[in-house]
Structures are given as structure tokens and as C-alpha cells.
Scaffold this motif. Structure first.
Motif, PDB file in Angstrom:
ATOM      1  N   ARG A 174       1.084  -1.107  -0.303  1.00 33.77           N
ATOM      2  CA  ARG A 174       0.069  -0.576   0.305  1.00 33.77           C
ATOM      3  C   ARG A 174       0.304   1.391  -0.266  1.00 33.77           C
ATOM      4  N   LYS A 175       1.515   1.257   1.181  1.00 31.90           N
ATOM      5  CA  LYS A 175       2.689   2.150   0.783  1.00 31.90           C
ATOM      6  C   LYS A 175       3.518   2.887  -0.661  1.00 31.90           C
ATOM      7  N   ILE A 176       3.997   1.538  -0.966  1.00 27.83           N
ATOM      8  CA  ILE A 176       4.582   1.968  -2.558  1.00 27.83           C
ATOM      9  C   ILE A 176       3.711   2.090  -3.613  1.00 27.83           C
ATOM     10  N   SER A 177       2.807   1.409  -3.378  1.00 28.76           N
ATOM     11  CA  SER A 177       1.855   2.209  -4.753  1.00 28.76           C
ATOM     12  C   SER A 177       1.328   3.958  -4.007  1.00 28.76           C
ATOM     13  N   GLU A 178       1.136   4.065  -3.213  1.00 27.54           N
ATOM     14  CA  GLU A 178       0.386   5.276  -2.697  1.00 27.54           C
ATOM     15  C   GLU A 178       2.469   6.672  -2.693  1.00 27.54           C
ATOM     16  N   ASP A 179       3.137   5.853  -2.973  1.00 28.19           N
ATOM     17  CA  ASP A 179       4.804   6.719  -3.435  1.00 28.19           C
ATOM     18  C   ASP A 179       4.917   6.651  -4.904  1.00 28.19           C
ATOM     19  N   LEU A 180       3.662   5.890  -5.624  1.00 29.50           N
ATOM     20  CA  LEU A 180       3.603   5.295  -6.923  1.00 29.50           C
ATOM     21  C   LEU A 180       2.325   6.580  -7.260  1.00 29.50           C
ATOM     22  N   LEU A 181       1.894   6.334  -7.055  1.00 28.31           N
ATOM     23  CA  LEU A 181       1.167   7.114  -7.536  1.00 28.31           C
ATOM     24  C   LEU A 181       1.524   9.073  -7.175  1.00 28.31           C
ATOM     25  N   LYS A 182       1.834   9.130  -6.082  1.00 28.26           N
ATOM     26  CA  LYS A 182       2.390  10.072  -5.625  1.00 28.26           C
ATOM     27  C   LYS A 182       3.487  10.531  -6.994  1.00 28.26           C
ATOM     28  N   THR A 183       4.314   9.970  -7.376  1.00 30.05           N
ATOM     29  CA  THR A 183       5.475  10.461  -7.781  1.00 30.05           C
ATOM     30  C   THR A 183       4.668  10.413  -9.869  1.00 30.05           C
ATOM     31  N   THR A 184       4.300   9.979 -10.355  1.00 33.61           N
ATOM     32  CA  THR A 184       3.001   9.839 -11.452  1.00 33.61           C
ATOM     33  C   THR A 184       2.527  10.948 -11.680  1.00 33.61           C
ATOM     34  N   ILE A 185       1.542  11.558 -10.759  1.00 34.65           N
ATOM     35  CA  ILE A 185       1.418  12.988 -10.532  1.00 34.65           C
ATOM     36  C   ILE A 185       2.370  13.904 -10.412  1.00 34.65           C
ATOM     37  N   SER A 186       3.623  14.276  -9.879  1.00 34.66           N
ATOM     38  CA  SER A 186       4.534  14.252  -9.737  1.00 34.66           C
ATOM     39  C   SER A 186       4.973  15.187 -11.624  1.00 34.66           C
ATOM     40  N   VAL A 187       4.867  13.943 -12.058  1.00 33.70           N
ATOM     41  CA  VAL A 187       5.703  13.672 -13.171  1.00 33.70           C
ATOM     42  C   VAL A 187       4.818  14.156 -14.285  1.00 33.70           C
TER      43      VAL A 187
END
Length: 67
Positions: A31-44
Motif C-alpha cells: 500500500r505504501k509503495i502504491s501511494e508513493d508510486l501514485l504521488k510520483t506519477t502525479i508529480s511527473v
């Protein structure tokens, strides 16, 4: 004989509980990895949008200079 059966049941329950605990930890990490991936995707995506806007503005300026 009954004691051996009870011991086997207790050990089985203990193993099952340990596996459930490991699964809960793994799911929490995922879940934490998924949240970080989502945040990174939004930032990119935001960064790409910003760069696209900058490039469009530069292109318009070049067009005006050439025109």
C-alpha cells in the motif's frame, strides 16, 4: 494420543496466525509503495504539463519572431 492431536492443532493455528501477520505486513508495504508510486506519477505529470506549457510559449515567441 489426544495431547499430540491438540499440539498439532495449536501449532497449525500458530503457523496460520504467523502467515496472516506476514501477509498484513506485506499488504501494508505494498500500500505504501502504491501511494508513493501514485504521488510520483502525479508529480511527473504536473512537471510534464509545465514543460509542455513552457515549450508552447517558446514556440509562440519563435513564430512571432519569424512571422
Amino acid at each position: 494420543m489426544l495431547v499430540v492431536g491438540l499440539l498439532a492443532v495449536v501449532l497449525s493455528i500458530g503457523r496460520r496466525d504467523a502467515q496472516i501477520d506476514r501477509n498484513i505486513q506485506d499488504i501494508t508495504h505494498l500500500r505504501k509503495i502504491s501511494e508513493d508510486l501514485l504521488k510520483t506519477t502525479i508529480s511527473v505529470q504536473m512537471s510534464l504539463q509545465f514543460h509542455d506549457e513552457q515549450l508552447s510559449a517558446l514556440y509562440e515567441r519563435i513564430e512571432r519572431l519569424e512571422g
